[in-house]
Design a protein around this motif. Structure first.
Motif, mmCIF file in Angstrom:
data_model
loop_
_atom_site.group_PDB
_atom_site.id
_atom_site.type_symbol
_atom_site.label_atom_id
_atom_site.label_comp_id
_atom_site.label_asym_id
_atom_site.label_seq_id
_atom_site.Cartn_x
_atom_site.Cartn_y
_atom_site.Cartn_z
ATOM 1 N N ILE A 140 16.621 53.691 75.937
ATOM 2 C CA ILE A 140 17.557 52.638 75.555
ATOM 3 C C ILE A 140 16.811 51.330 75.304
ATOM 4 O O ILE A 140 17.081 50.624 74.327
ATOM 5 N N LYS A 141 15.853 51.012 76.156
ATOM 6 C CA LYS A 141 15.097 49.761 76.006
ATOM 7 C C LYS A 141 14.328 49.706 74.685
ATOM 8 O O LYS A 141 14.119 48.630 74.134
ATOM 9 N N LYS A 142 13.920 50.870 74.157
ATOM 10 C CA LYS A 142 13.209 50.898 72.877
ATOM 11 C C LYS A 142 14.106 50.407 71.734
ATOM 12 O O LYS A 142 13.615 49.909 70.734
ATOM 13 N N TYR A 143 15.408 50.594 71.874
ATOM 14 C CA TYR A 143 16.340 50.185 70.833
ATOM 15 C C TYR A 143 16.860 48.761 71.013
ATOM 16 O O TYR A 143 17.496 48.228 70.121
ATOM 17 N N ALA A 144 16.597 48.167 72.132
ATOM 18 C CA ALA A 144 17.074 46.813 72.416
ATOM 19 C C ALA A 144 16.097 45.796 71.832
ATOM 20 O O ALA A 144 15.333 45.159 72.540
ATOM 21 N N MET A 145 16.139 45.689 70.505
ATOM 22 C CA MET A 145 15.233 44.787 69.802
ATOM 23 C C MET A 145 16.024 43.667 69.135
ATOM 24 O O MET A 145 17.138 43.896 68.656
ATOM 25 N N GLU A 146 15.442 42.513 69.123
ATOM 26 C CA GLU A 146 16.082 41.372 68.473
ATOM 27 C C GLU A 146 16.012 41.514 66.956
ATOM 28 O O GLU A 146 15.120 42.159 66.417
ATOM 29 N N LYS A 147 16.984 40.924 66.305
ATOM 30 C CA LYS A 147 17.061 40.860 64.841
ATOM 31 C C LYS A 147 17.140 42.240 64.188
ATOM 32 O O LYS A 147 16.629 42.447 63.094
ATOM 33 N N VAL A 148 17.755 43.190 64.886
ATOM 34 C CA VAL A 148 17.966 44.520 64.330
ATOM 35 C C VAL A 148 19.462 44.773 64.301
ATOM 36 O O VAL A 148 20.160 44.488 65.271
ATOM 37 N N GLU A 149 19.950 45.276 63.178
ATOM 38 C CA GLU A 149 21.359 45.632 63.063
ATOM 39 C C GLU A 149 21.477 47.135 62.968
ATOM 40 O O GLU A 149 20.790 47.762 62.171
ATOM 41 N N TYR A 150 22.342 47.708 63.778
ATOM 42 C CA TYR A 150 22.548 49.149 63.779
ATOM 43 C C TYR A 150 23.881 49.477 63.109
ATOM 44 O O TYR A 150 24.856 48.739 63.248
ATOM 45 N N ALA A 151 23.902 50.601 62.419
ATOM 46 C CA ALA A 151 25.145 51.069 61.800
ATOM 47 C C ALA A 151 26.122 51.474 62.890
ATOM 48 O O ALA A 151 25.737 51.784 64.017
ATOM 49 N N LEU A 152 27.400 51.494 62.533
ATOM 50 C CA LEU A 152 28.412 51.942 63.482
ATOM 51 C C LEU A 152 28.278 53.441 63.716
ATOM 52 O O LEU A 152 27.696 54.163 62.905
ATOM 53 N N CYS A 153 28.837 53.914 64.809
ATOM 54 C CA CYS A 153 28.807 55.337 65.158
ATOM 55 C C CYS A 153 29.486 56.161 64.071
ATOM 56 O O CYS A 153 30.382 55.693 63.386
ATOM 57 N N TYR A 154 29.058 57.424 63.943
ATOM 58 C CA TYR A 154 29.705 58.346 63.011
ATOM 59 C C TYR A 154 31.089 58.751 63.508
ATOM 60 O O TYR A 154 31.977 59.030 62.727
#
Length: 94
Positions: free
Chosen positions: A40-54
């Motif tokens: 989870i910590k690997k994905y907790a990056m600043e200035k990153v936008e993730y798509a919504l869930c499928y």
């Protein structure tokens, strides 16, 4: 970026740890929890936008999703906080 867990996601982690521990060797649940947290910590990056869930329900709630060993982790990023709302077994979302 800091990672926060809602009480519902914390409860899920505890149940997963107990389940893994019951099916495997001693401390396997704890090791799983540490790997999950690291993932989870690997994905907790600043200035990153993730798509919504499928998944339609999760996306309607505004959650983004990542998958760890078939566990779906639904989260939102608010400011500099990565907030985990749900952890769901992927098979339940079909």
């Amino acid at each position: 970026m800091e990672v926060f867990y809602t009480s519902k996601s914390q409860k899920s982690i505890l149940l997963i740890v107990k389940f893994v521990e019951s099916k495997n060797t001693k401390n396997s649940g704890k090791r799983f929890a540490l790997k999950l947290e690291s993932f989870i910590k690997k994905y907790a990056m600043e200035k990153v936008e993730y798509a919504l869930c499928y998944n339609e329900v999760l996306s309607s709630l505004g959650y983004s999703c990542i998958v760890f060993n078939n566990w779906v982790i639904a989260f939102k990023i608010k400011g500099n906080k990565f907030i985990v709302y749900r952890i769901i077994w992927g098979g339940l979302l079909l």
